[in-house]
Every structure is written in C-alpha cells, then in structure tokens.
Design a protein around this motif. Structure first.
Motif, PDB file in Angstrom:
ATOM      1  N   ALA A   1       0.827  -1.211   0.000  1.00 26.40           N
ATOM      2  CA  ALA A   1       0.000   0.000   0.000  1.00 26.40           C
ATOM      3  C   ALA A   1       0.858   1.256   0.000  1.00 26.40           C
ATOM      4  O   ALA A   1       0.555   2.222  -0.725  1.00 26.40           O
ATOM      5  N   ILE A   2       1.929   1.279   0.787  1.00 25.17           N
ATOM      6  CA  ILE A   2       2.787   2.468   0.842  1.00 25.17           C
ATOM      7  C   ILE A   2       3.501   2.676  -0.490  1.00 25.17           C
ATOM      8  O   ILE A   2       3.552   3.801  -1.018  1.00 25.17           O
ATOM      9  N   VAL A   3       4.040   1.601  -1.073  1.00 24.85           N
ATOM     10  CA  VAL A   3       4.733   1.725  -2.363  1.00 24.85           C
ATOM     11  C   VAL A   3       3.749   2.134  -3.452  1.00 24.85           C
ATOM     12  O   VAL A   3       4.045   3.006  -4.283  1.00 24.85           O
ATOM     13  N   GLY A   4       2.566   1.515  -3.466  1.00 19.08           N
ATOM     14  CA  GLY A   4       1.570   1.892  -4.466  1.00 19.08           C
ATOM     15  C   GLY A   4       1.113   3.332  -4.301  1.00 19.08           C
ATOM     16  O   GLY A   4       0.931   4.047  -5.289  1.00 19.08           O
ATOM     17  N   SER A   5       0.938   3.776  -3.055  1.00 20.13           N
ATOM     18  CA  SER A   5       0.537   5.167  -2.809  1.00 20.13           C
ATOM     19  C   SER A   5       1.622   6.134  -3.259  1.00 20.13           C
ATOM     20  O   SER A   5       1.333   7.194  -3.828  1.00 20.13           O
ATOM     21  N   ALA A   6       2.890   5.786  -3.003  1.00 16.82           N
ATOM     22  CA  ALA A   6       3.988   6.638  -3.453  1.00 16.82           C
ATOM     23  C   ALA A   6       4.018   6.739  -4.970  1.00 16.82           C
ATOM     24  O   ALA A   6       4.232   7.820  -5.532  1.00 16.82           O
ATOM     25  N   ALA A   7       3.794   5.613  -5.642  1.00 19.45           N
ATOM     26  CA  ALA A   7       3.770   5.638  -7.107  1.00 19.45           C
ATOM     27  C   ALA A   7       2.633   6.512  -7.622  1.00 19.45           C
ATOM     28  O   ALA A   7       2.796   7.268  -8.598  1.00 19.45           O
ATOM     29  N   ILE A   8       1.482   6.423  -6.975  1.00 19.00           N
ATOM     30  CA  ILE A   8       0.336   7.241  -7.393  1.00 19.00           C
ATOM     31  C   ILE A   8       0.639   8.718  -7.204  1.00 19.00           C
ATOM     32  O   ILE A   8       0.405   9.551  -8.095  1.00 19.00           O
ATOM     33  N   MET A   9       1.177   9.069  -6.033  1.00 18.49           N
ATOM     34  CA  MET A   9       1.449  10.479  -5.758  1.00 18.49           C
ATOM     35  C   MET A   9       2.522  11.041  -6.685  1.00 18.49           C
ATOM     36  O   MET A   9       2.406  12.161  -7.188  1.00 18.49           O
ATOM     37  N   LEU A  10       3.571  10.285  -6.925  1.00 15.60           N
ATOM     38  CA  LEU A  10       4.678  10.791  -7.744  1.00 15.60           C
ATOM     39  C   LEU A  10       4.279  10.985  -9.204  1.00 15.60           C
ATOM     40  O   LEU A  10       4.888  11.781  -9.915  1.00 15.60           O
TER      41      LEU A  10
ATOM     42  N   ASP B   1      -5.659  16.303  -1.182  1.00 10.69           N
ATOM     43  CA  ASP B   1      -6.400  17.569  -1.156  1.00 10.69           C
ATOM     44  C   ASP B   1      -5.766  18.565  -0.197  1.00 10.69           C
ATOM     45  O   ASP B   1      -5.547  19.727  -0.525  1.00 10.69           O
ATOM     46  N   VAL B   2      -5.424  18.095   1.013  1.00 12.11           N
ATOM     47  CA  VAL B   2      -4.881  18.996   2.031  1.00 12.11           C
ATOM     48  C   VAL B   2      -3.493  19.500   1.648  1.00 12.11           C
ATOM     49  O   VAL B   2      -3.199  20.701   1.759  1.00 12.11           O
ATOM     50  N   THR B   3      -2.611  18.621   1.207  1.00 15.03           N
ATOM     51  CA  THR B   3      -1.239  19.035   0.913  1.00 15.03           C
ATOM     52  C   THR B   3      -1.172  19.975  -0.279  1.00 15.03           C
ATOM     53  O   THR B   3      -0.416  20.952  -0.257  1.00 15.03           O
ATOM     54  N   VAL B   4      -1.947  19.701  -1.325  1.00 11.68           N
ATOM     55  CA  VAL B   4      -1.951  20.605  -2.479  1.00 11.68           C
ATOM     56  C   VAL B   4      -2.485  21.973  -2.076  1.00 11.68           C
ATOM     57  O   VAL B   4      -1.935  23.018  -2.456  1.00 11.68           O
TER      58      VAL B   4
ATOM     59  N   VAL C   1       3.874  16.735  -2.841  1.00 12.56           N
ATOM     60  CA  VAL C   1       4.231  15.322  -2.910  1.00 12.56           C
ATOM     61  C   VAL C   1       5.001  14.906  -1.659  1.00 12.56           C
ATOM     62  O   VAL C   1       4.699  13.878  -1.028  1.00 12.56           O
ATOM     63  N   LEU C   2       6.003  15.695  -1.286  1.00 10.05           N
ATOM     64  CA  LEU C   2       6.789  15.356  -0.100  1.00 10.05           C
ATOM     65  C   LEU C   2       5.938  15.386   1.166  1.00 10.05           C
ATOM     66  O   LEU C   2       6.089  14.540   2.052  1.00 10.05           O
ATOM     67  N   GLY C   3       5.040  16.371   1.260  1.00  9.13           N
ATOM     68  CA  GLY C   3       4.151  16.425   2.414  1.00  9.13           C
ATOM     69  C   GLY C   3       3.216  15.233   2.477  1.00  9.13           C
ATOM     70  O   GLY C   3       2.964  14.671   3.557  1.00  9.13           O
TER      71      GLY C   3
END
Length: 409
Positions: free
Chosen positions: A200-209, A286-289, A226-228
């Motif tokens: 889940a963490i790796v997939g979420s990172a791929a989605i965000m990046l 939503d929050v970080t952007v 992205v970093l946030g």
C-alpha cells in the motif's frame, strides 16, 4: 521547476531550492520503482475456466402469480411475506450468447431483498450449458447496468473537462493511472501474499509521484505537496501499526475478510493497515496541495513575508480546512456504515458494548488514525512550502531614501 500555481508572474525558483528538492525526489522515485519491481505480483495461475456463462437479455413479458404463504419461523412468528411483484415468471429475449435472439421463460427471483423486474428491463443471465436434464440452463441474475454506468461516466468526464479544461483532462488521466496502479499492482500484490502495508505504501507513493505532477505540473509547489503527502502517509502507517496492535484488531470483522484470510492466506491485519493508507491518500492529496498552493500565493502576494509569517498565515488556512475535512471523514464513515449502525440501534445494546464491538472499534481506529495523519500533513507541507518559497522569492526592494526626501520638500 517553477511555482506555476500562482495567478501572477511566477517567481524564479532558486537553483539551491531546485537542487535540494531533486536530491530528495529523485531517490524517492528510484526507490519506489525498485520497490514496485521487487514486489510486483507473479502471474496468476491458469485455473480451469468455469462452465457458467454470463449473458444478457431484455425482458419482454412478466407473468405474476399469487405468492406462496411464508413458512413459520417459530411457534408464533412467521417469515416476512415476499413482494407480490417478485412471484411469477419472466420471458426474456437473449441479446448475447449462442442462442442470440432466442427467448427463455424464467422464474423471477423471490425472497427478502429480491429485485423487481418489469418488461423492457435489460438483465443479466447466468447460463450453464452443462445443466442436467430437467434443470433450467438459464437463471435470471441481475439488472444490466452497463448502459447507465457508461452514461454516468461520460457525463462525469464531460463535466470535469468542461470546467477544468486542460487541468480537468489531466485529472482524468491521473484517475486512470490511480486505478491502473490499484488494479495491476496493489490488489494483485496483496492477493499474491506480499506484505499489504508495504504494498500500500509503495503503491501510494507511485500514485502520488505520477498523478500530482501530471495534474498540477512540475513545480516546486507540487513537489512540496508530494513530499508532504508521502511524509504524512508514513506517519499514518506508523500510527496505524501501533494503534491496531494496541486495540487488538485483527482485521476480520465480516465474511469477506474471513474468506480472504482462509482462502488466500492474506494477513488480514496488514490488509486493514493497507485500507487505512489507501483511504487516507485522497484526502491527504487535497490537504497538501491546498497548503502548498496557499503558501505559494501568500509568498507571491507578500514578498516581504519571512518563513515564520508564511507558516503562520498558511497554518490558519490549514486549520480551517482540517476542521471541515474532519467532519467530512466522520460523515463518510457513518454513511458507509449506516446499515450496521441501524442494526446496532435496533439491538439497543449499551453504548460501551457498541463501541467495543470489533466492527465499530475498527472504524473508530480508522477514523482517528486517518485524522491524525491528516493533521500532520498541514505543518509538514506548510513548513516545506514556506522554506522553499523564501528561497525562491527575490529580495524585497528597498525604498529610495533620496527620492523620499526630495518628494517631502
């Protein structure tokens, strides 16, 4: 990279800020790609194809008859009577399969919760070519919702593009990529026995990046979002791990989780952790952007603001945003669990017993951990964005002292 989210002319990004951002993002992206390669699910085993076929048809006629009397449940009570509109037969014209354009007469589904069918309805049929003699080879299964769903999808896409234009189109592409990662990596990886939390963490990172840069463009503002987001996901994952262990939650609260744990040897507690991560991802985005763009706009409108003033001003916006999002999260969970809440309400159990029920306790932990991760996103993203904004903005012009004295004379 340039801060292209502001409405006015973008301030040039300092080379030092860009290099520092790339020094963090590039290793993260490479680590994400390496982790996806290492965790990529193996090809599924080729199972024997099922003899059952899914076919479509259209109801041309419905013949109703009197419903049979329901059997008694115990000495005095009787089972609820079926809906009279579900007792009878339906004539269906086949619109797919080997018997295309043929007609079959099928018994309407009956019993509690049975759907009501009428002439003109598009339906789904289950066809068993190997049915034994005397047994029906077709069975009426469900309404065919493919046409309405296509209409909803087209209306959604047109509305997003009409309002967002190019940004709306990139948002749709990002949505496609999100589902692509979930369907090709996250879900198959969990079913293949990979650690659910890590997947889940790796997939979420791929989605965000990919999705954030695709939707909002390559810029320092997007990079800080992205970093946030990634930092807050790590916080959410750590809090989830310790919270589930502290609350003694195993993730098995319904038949679906039990069946997955028994049939596929899946770590159900890890599956619950993964669901918390994936569920938090959209709100964190939503929050970080919002925080990153708020800092960029404040820095552009007020070049004299230092790090502290930018952080405080954007933090006030973040607190107002979080206050509304928290209510949204709780209402979303309550809406999804409304049938369960009604069932518990009918039982009239004491509040203490209700809250310690594994299903309710799981949702409470999910809400609390997701909210804590969401709260952490505001100071992290705001601090990163304010730091980069101060390094990117030119120094505020100093007043011309000689000109001021000349004008006063």
């Amino acid at each position: 990279m340039g801060a292209n989210h502001s409405h006015g002319p973008a301030a040039p990004a300092s080379r030092r800020a860009v290099m520092a951002t790339l020094a963090v993002l590039v290793p993260l992206a490479l680590a994400t790609v390496a982790a996806m390669i290492a965790l990529w699910p193996s090809p599924p085993d080729t199972a024997e194809p099922s003899t059952l076929r899914r076919e479509t048809g259209t109801i041309t006629e419905v013949t109703l008859r009197r419903c049979p009397k329901p059997p008694p449940l115990d000495g005095s009570a009787t089972a609820p009577a079926p809906d009279p509109a579900t007792c009878g037969d339906a004539t269906v014209k086949l619109t797919s399969g080997a018997n295309l354009a043929g007609t079959v007469t099928l018994r309407l589904p009956t019993g509690p919760g049975a759907q009501v069918f009428a002439p003109g309805d598009d339906v789904i049929l289950i066809h068993d070519p190997g049915a034994e003699l005397g047994e029906p080879s077709y069975r009426l299964s469900d309404h065919d919702r493919s046409s309405p769903l296509w209409l909803f999808g087209i209306a959604f896409a047109l509305a997003v593009i009409a309002f967002g234009r190019w940004r709306g189109l990139t948002a749709l592409l990002g949505l496609v990529l999100t589902f692509g990662v979930l369907l090709t990596f996250v879900l198959p990886g969990i079913l293949d026995g990979r650690p659910p939390l890590l997947v889940a963490i790796v997939g979420s990172a791929a989605i965000m990046l990919t999705v954030l840069f695709l939707t909002h463009g390559p810029s320092l503002t997007t990079s800080m979002a992205v970093l946030g987001t990634l930092s807050s996901l790590v916080v959410t994952g750590v809090l989830s791990y310790f919270s589930l262990d502290l609350a003694r939650l195993t993730g098995i609260t319904d038949e679906a989780a039990f069946s997955l744990g028994m049939s596929y040897d899946i770590d159900t507690q890890g599956l619950l952790l993964a669901s918390i991560i994936i569920g938090s991802l959209g709100v964190l985005d939503d929050v970080t952007v919002t925080q990153a763009v708020t800092v960029a706009e404040l820095a552009h409108a007020n070049p004299s603001y230092g790090f502290r003033r930018l952080y405080r001003a954007a933090g006030r916006v973040g607190r107002a945003h979080i206050a509304s999002v928290i209510n949204t999260i709780i209402l979303a969970y309550a809406g999804a669990s409304l049938p369960l809440l009604l069932l518990i309400s009918v039982g009239r159990d004491p509040l203490g017993h209700v809250l310690t029920n594994p299903v309710i306790a799981q949702e409470i932990v999910r809400s609390v951990v997701g909210t804590l991760g969401l709260i952490s996103a505001v100071p992290i993203t705001t601090a990163l964005s304010a730091l980069v904004a101060r390094r990117s903005l030119p120094a505020a012009p100093q007043p011309d002292v000689h000109h001021h004295h000349a004008a006063s004379r």
